[in-house]
Each structure stands twice: as C-alpha cells, then as structure tokens.
Scaffold this active site. Structure first.
Site, mmCIF file in Angstrom:
data_model
loop_
_atom_site.group_PDB
_atom_site.id
_atom_site.type_symbol
_atom_site.label_atom_id
_atom_site.label_comp_id
_atom_site.label_asym_id
_atom_site.label_seq_id
_atom_site.Cartn_x
_atom_site.Cartn_y
_atom_site.Cartn_z
ATOM 1 C CB SER A 1 9.123 11.111 -14.487
ATOM 2 O OG SER A 1 9.892 12.272 -14.707
ATOM 3 N N GLY A 2 7.216 13.478 -13.024
ATOM 4 C CA GLY A 2 6.834 14.178 -11.805
ATOM 5 C C GLY A 2 5.495 13.698 -11.268
ATOM 6 N NE ARG B 1 2.874 16.682 -15.254
ATOM 7 C CZ ARG B 1 3.547 16.650 -14.109
ATOM 8 N NH1 ARG B 1 4.866 16.709 -14.096
ATOM 9 N NH2 ARG B 1 2.904 16.582 -12.957
ATOM 10 C CB CYS C 1 10.730 18.283 -8.959
ATOM 11 S SG CYS C 1 9.037 18.363 -9.548
ATOM 12 C CD GLN D 1 6.713 21.415 -13.577
ATOM 13 O OE1 GLN D 1 6.192 22.511 -13.375
ATOM 14 N NE2 GLN D 1 6.696 20.451 -12.683
ATOM 15 C CG HIS E 1 10.691 19.149 -14.150
ATOM 16 N ND1 HIS E 1 10.011 18.158 -14.812
ATOM 17 C CD2 HIS E 1 10.158 19.191 -12.890
ATOM 18 C CE1 HIS E 1 9.108 17.628 -13.991
ATOM 19 N NE2 HIS E 1 9.179 18.226 -12.827
ATOM 20 C CB VAL F 1 10.833 9.780 -6.151
ATOM 21 C CG1 VAL F 1 11.860 10.397 -5.209
ATOM 22 C CG2 VAL F 1 10.301 10.838 -7.113
ATOM 23 N NE ARG G 1 -1.408 -0.153 -4.644
ATOM 24 C CZ ARG G 1 -0.451 0.542 -5.262
ATOM 25 N NH1 ARG G 1 0.166 0.031 -6.296
ATOM 26 N NH2 ARG G 1 -0.114 1.748 -4.835
ATOM 27 C CE LYS H 1 2.537 21.066 -4.641
ATOM 28 N NZ LYS H 1 2.583 19.868 -5.518
ATOM 29 C CB THR I 1 7.829 -0.145 -5.351
ATOM 30 O OG1 THR I 1 6.645 0.434 -4.791
ATOM 31 C CG2 THR I 1 8.282 -1.306 -4.477
#
Lengths: 348, 348
Positions: free
Chosen positions: B161-162, B244, B131, B158, B251, B17, B42, B222, B14
């Site tokens: 939505s990340g 962001r 990503c 970026q 991105h 991604v 949930r 990362k 849900t």
C-alpha cells in the site's frame, strides 16, 4: 565420481525436504545401486517413482539400515536421535538435516563450499546446517577468506516451506480464505507445537522456532552458533532476527557485515563473489537486477546482490542473499555432502 | 484544542492515503468548518461522504486554496511542487506527505513525538516524513533521549500500500492468478515508471523507489537522510535495506542499534518504550507476544517488540517495529501535525 554404486536411504521420504532429496539424487545421477525410501508408519506404503521404477515407502526401523552406505535423514530431530545411531551401528554414514546433532562437537557441520575438509573428522554422523545458515555462510566465506570478517547482523525473510509441506498448504488455504473475505484459520505457524498460531497470509511473523531464555528464538541462535562452528570462528560477532513471510519457497537475507581489511570496495566484493563456488552474482541496480525468491525456486545456487558499501563504516557492507531453502538450504546441501564423502574417499 | 473551526483541504482525496486522511479527520473530530476534497482532473466529480454529508471531489487548482487554513497534500511530488506554493501564497499552511520538500532546509520535517517544536520554524510548508522513517524514529527517540544513539542498521518489511491503491489491487490480482495456476501479470511494482516490473505475490522485492548512484535506493536514502534531519543528528550512522513484501498494509522493521551508554539492559529499554508517546510495547516472548502487520491495521500507534540485547556488543540492541503505513506512516502523522499546529497556536 567413483564407478561404484551405493545403497542410499532417505529417511522422511514423503516430507517437503525428503521429496527434494529424491529429486536431487536423480537429477545429479547419484551413483545409486539400491534406494531405501523410509518414513514414519503413517506414510509407509506410499509409492514414489525413482529413476523410472516404483519404490514403496517403508517404515523406518533400526533394521532398515542393514547394508545402507549413506543415509540422508530429514524426518525431525526425534527420529534422527533415535535412528541415526542405529544406522551408524550398521555401518552407514548419516547426513542429518535436523538440528539433533549440529552443535555436537563430535559431529562435523558442513557446507561443502566452506568446510568440506571437516568431513574427515566424522564419527558416523554429519550434520547439515539450518537452511538460513547455509546460504549465508556460502556468501560470507569468500569474503572472510579475502578480507577477514568481524561482525554479521542478519535479518531474514523466510519462506513457509521451512516449516514443512503442511505450512505451504496453510499459506494457500489462508490466502484463499482472505481473498474470499473469510476468516483465515491458523493451526501450524509459527510453530506447530506452540500454544498460539498466527495468520501468515499477507502477514509477517517475527518468530521461527520457539524462544530461548535470552529473547532470541532457536532459529536465531542456530544461525548464530552454526555460523561460528562452520566458519571455525568462535569469536565472530553474529546476530540474527528471523522472520516468517507469506512466501512458499525461497529464503532471503538482508546481511550487514564488518570486515577486517580497510579500503575494500563493493566492486571488489562483487568480483570475489562472481567467481565463488556455489554463488551466482545478480547485482546490477541500473538494470534492476537483484535476487528474488520467486526466481531462485528449483535452483541449487545461492544468489547474491544489492552489494554496497556502508555510507559511514569503511569496513561495513550490505548485501541481499537468496536461495531455495529446500535445495541449498536442505536437500541439495545434503546430497552435496554425500557427493563429497564419495569424492574424498570417506565412503568407499 | 481551540474552539475555532478551520477550512481544511485534502489534496489527493481519492488515493490510498487521502482516504485515510479523510477518515482520520472524522475519527479525531478535527475542528473543521469547511472541507475541500481535491484531486487530479481524472478523479474529480467523485462523491465522498464526510461527517455525514456528501462532498464532491474537485480538481485541484491554485484557486482551490482561497480561504483554506490547512492543506494536507498526498497526491505525488509533482502536484505538491506545483500547488503547495500556490496554497501558501493564499495563506494556507501545507502539510505535505510527498518527498518534494522533505530535505529542503527551510521546511520542517516533523514527527510530533520527536520534533514537534520544529513546526515553529515553518515557512508555509511542513513535510511529513517517509512512512518507514516515521515509525522508526518514533521508537528511537525515547532511546536516544535516555541513552544516546550512535548507529542504526535497519532492514524493512514493507507493505504494497506504500505504492498506492493500484499496488494493493496488483497484489490481490497476482495472488488469485497464482492460486489458479495462471501466470501473474506485473505492471506496477516495484516502481510504476521503472522499466521492469516483478511479481510481488509470494515474493520479496529488494527495491522500493528507484536506485541512486551509490547503490542504495531512494527509499533507503530517505530513511537515512530523514532520520538524521528529524532527530537533529547529522552525525548519526544510519543504513537501510528496504524490501517490498506481499502484505497489503503494515510496515515492519528489523532494527539494530548501538547506543552511547554502557551497561543498559533490554528491560530498561522495554520500560522506556512502554511509557513513550505513540508507542505500544508488545514484547513477551514466553506468551508469543510481538507486533505483526496483520494486527496493526487501522491503529495509529507504533508497535515495538522483540527487544533484546546483542550477544556480543554491550551497547547493541535489536528490536522489531511495526505500524500501519497509511496511518502513522502517512495520514495520521499528517493530521497529528495539523493538530499540533493548532495546539501550538501556529494556525489560528
């Protein structure tokens, strides 16, 4: 500051930068005896309040500059090219915020924190650098002075107000359209006169100004060439990628530098910048303190944070530089130059 | 593709991604015999349409993975740490989109265009990179292969939505508030669990994920560490600044590289990338053609443009890399790994 009062003209008084110039002159209690607010014929006749009195905006013509001591120009390059020499001919000193004269070798290109003494070499016209250049060189100069500087790689995050008040309006109109599930109309950005226009709301446009033949845009070449001229470093390696973003006011820059000296720490650079003129250090990751455009609006300073040493290059450092592009990037730097001209006795 | 059909599980069905994974599996006509859509307690009970049939989302538990061939995880690191080993124990191969196992030396970290053959070394779990790393290495690998690669300096632009579907909602709510002259509420970005939250609408936040002790954020580390692992280049110099922006999806990255070989031209790199797998070259300044996030949404490719040679460094090049962070940056790369697993006969 001298007790004498000056006749100041603002050319482009109704534009985004012109309005900030008028506000800045008032906030700084600039020693003004007479103010002339000038514009294109289209905007002439508007009323603007200045120090509690209503001033009617006049069309800028050669004779508008009779008796003017200092003329602040921000009405586009073609107006500057036409009228700045007319103002100089009539005895005014021009501080020009367009790109018309910036790379002219007879014209000082000045950020007072960096090269104020270049003002002495003026021939009537002083150029105010490009907004994205000003905030970067203000942050770089203390580092250059202490540790030397060899290389700069900058990626910018630029606000739409750099393209004028109409671009702010376009951002807002497009944003509303998208929130209402309507198709956004693009008519101004990235460049008003260009063939294609793109949506800026919720987007990123990697074009500011038009392209030059080498694949860099004029905005990028301005950052490259102006940085070398202001810092008196023709040999400095500078490259830039300039990007327009859905932000109304406040330019940010991700700056990677390589210095001359070995073994310098991030803490040394932080300490240096915390004492530098015109710079505010906002750099405390553990407290989530770093500069952001939303926080810089309406302030004259250049904010620097995220200072960290590169993990591979001993001489490499990264930083994040933010400033109000309409103030330090334009109006404040111009007024600051005018203040320097008075303090140095160049305008008497 | 094999004629056999597989039992596929999507964990985090849900989420932002997870929804894209479900869409991508359908678009690709992935050979699915049975689908299990799993989530936290949930979200369990929701109905999602899959290939024309309604599927009820179940709570993810160890026993959910009985009979599953391929499990695509994207429900946060703690869920992956707990349930991925349970899935492996029951015979599934896990493609994990969280950072839980990425730097584990027993876990391949795979971008199929770059290091598909690393899949052979799996021990049940395969990690999907971050990503922002995926789109960059996809663009860098053809260059490394042809000309060598020494150094990468990246600044990212970026999308929210990340940080999940709630961050998209926060961007929209804040944007509406500001357009209505109300104070925006910040509760999620930059990091949901962090002490301070900042406005993202019409702003830029130079923090993604929390800070590490060296002053870089985890997102930046990362990009640095994952790039070296995926490209099998522990000696590669990589640095990153991650920012962001008020963009929902897509991105962008301003990438500066230094290659090994001398005398290479921008045209050579353009030609190389125009033929590279998974890459679409959009690079024609005279026609104002370059990649933008608003154009990449819903597409699997990585878009590259603004390729130009540095003006000072013969081995230096700049480029602008854009991709849909929910697709190539997450869902599509995961499904692509699953397709590779079948094509290589690793999943039978």
């Amino acid at each position: 500051m001298s007790q004498k009062k000056f006749h100041v003209a603002v050319v482009g008084a109704t534009g985004a930068v012109g309005q900030q110039m008028i506000e800045t002159l008032q906030k700084r209690s600039f020693p003004i005896g007479e103010i002339s607010l000038l514009s294109s014929s289209r905007s002439a006749g508007k009323e603007i309040e200045f120090n509690g009195e209503k001033v009617i905006v006049q069309e800028a013509r050669p004779e508008s500059f009779e008796g003017v001591d200092i003329a602040l120009f921000s009405a586009g390059g073609s107006i500057s090219k036409k009228l700045a020499p007319e103002a100089v001919k009539r005895g005014a000193i021009v501080v020009d915020n367009t790109s018309a004269f910036r790379m002219d070798e007879n014209v000082p290109l000045v950020v007072p924190e960096v090269n104020e003494s270049d003002l002495h070499g003026h021939n009537g016209i002083i150029a105010n650098p490009n907004c994205s250049t000003i905030q970067m060189v203000a942050a770089l100069e203390p580092i250059r002075e202490a540790f030397g500087l060899k290389k700069v790689v900058v990626s910018t995050y630029q606000a739409v107000s750099g393209a004028g008040a109409a671009a702010i309006e376009e951002l807002h109109t497009q944003t509303e359209a998208i929130l209402n599930n309507e198709a956004p109309k693009a008519e101004i950005l990235p460049v008003k006169g260009a063939e294609k226009h793109y949506q800026i709301a919720f987007n990123a446009i990697p074009q500011i100004d038009v392209f030059t033949e080498n694949g860099f845009t004029y905005e990028e070449m301005k950052m490259i060439n102006e940085t070398k001229k202001i810092m008196h470093m023709p040999e400095l390696k500078v490259s830039a990628t300039c990007v327009r973003l859905p932000i109304a006011v406040g330019h940010s820059e991700s700056v990677y530098i390589e210095i001359d000296q070995e073994g310098v720490t991030a803490e040394q650079i932080q300490k240096l910048l915390s004492n530098a003129p015109g710079i505010v250090l906002q750099d405390n990751p553990s407290e989530q303190i770093y500069p952001m455009p939303a926080d810089c609006v309406g302030k004259n300073d250049v904010f620097v944070g995220r200072i960290r040493k590169d993990l591979d290059e001993d001489k490499g450092f990264h930083m994040w530089v933010v400033s109000d592009n309409l103030l330090k990037g334009a109006a404040w730097n111009s007024v600051q130059i005018a203040e320097s001209l008075i303090r140095l006795g160049i305008v008497k």
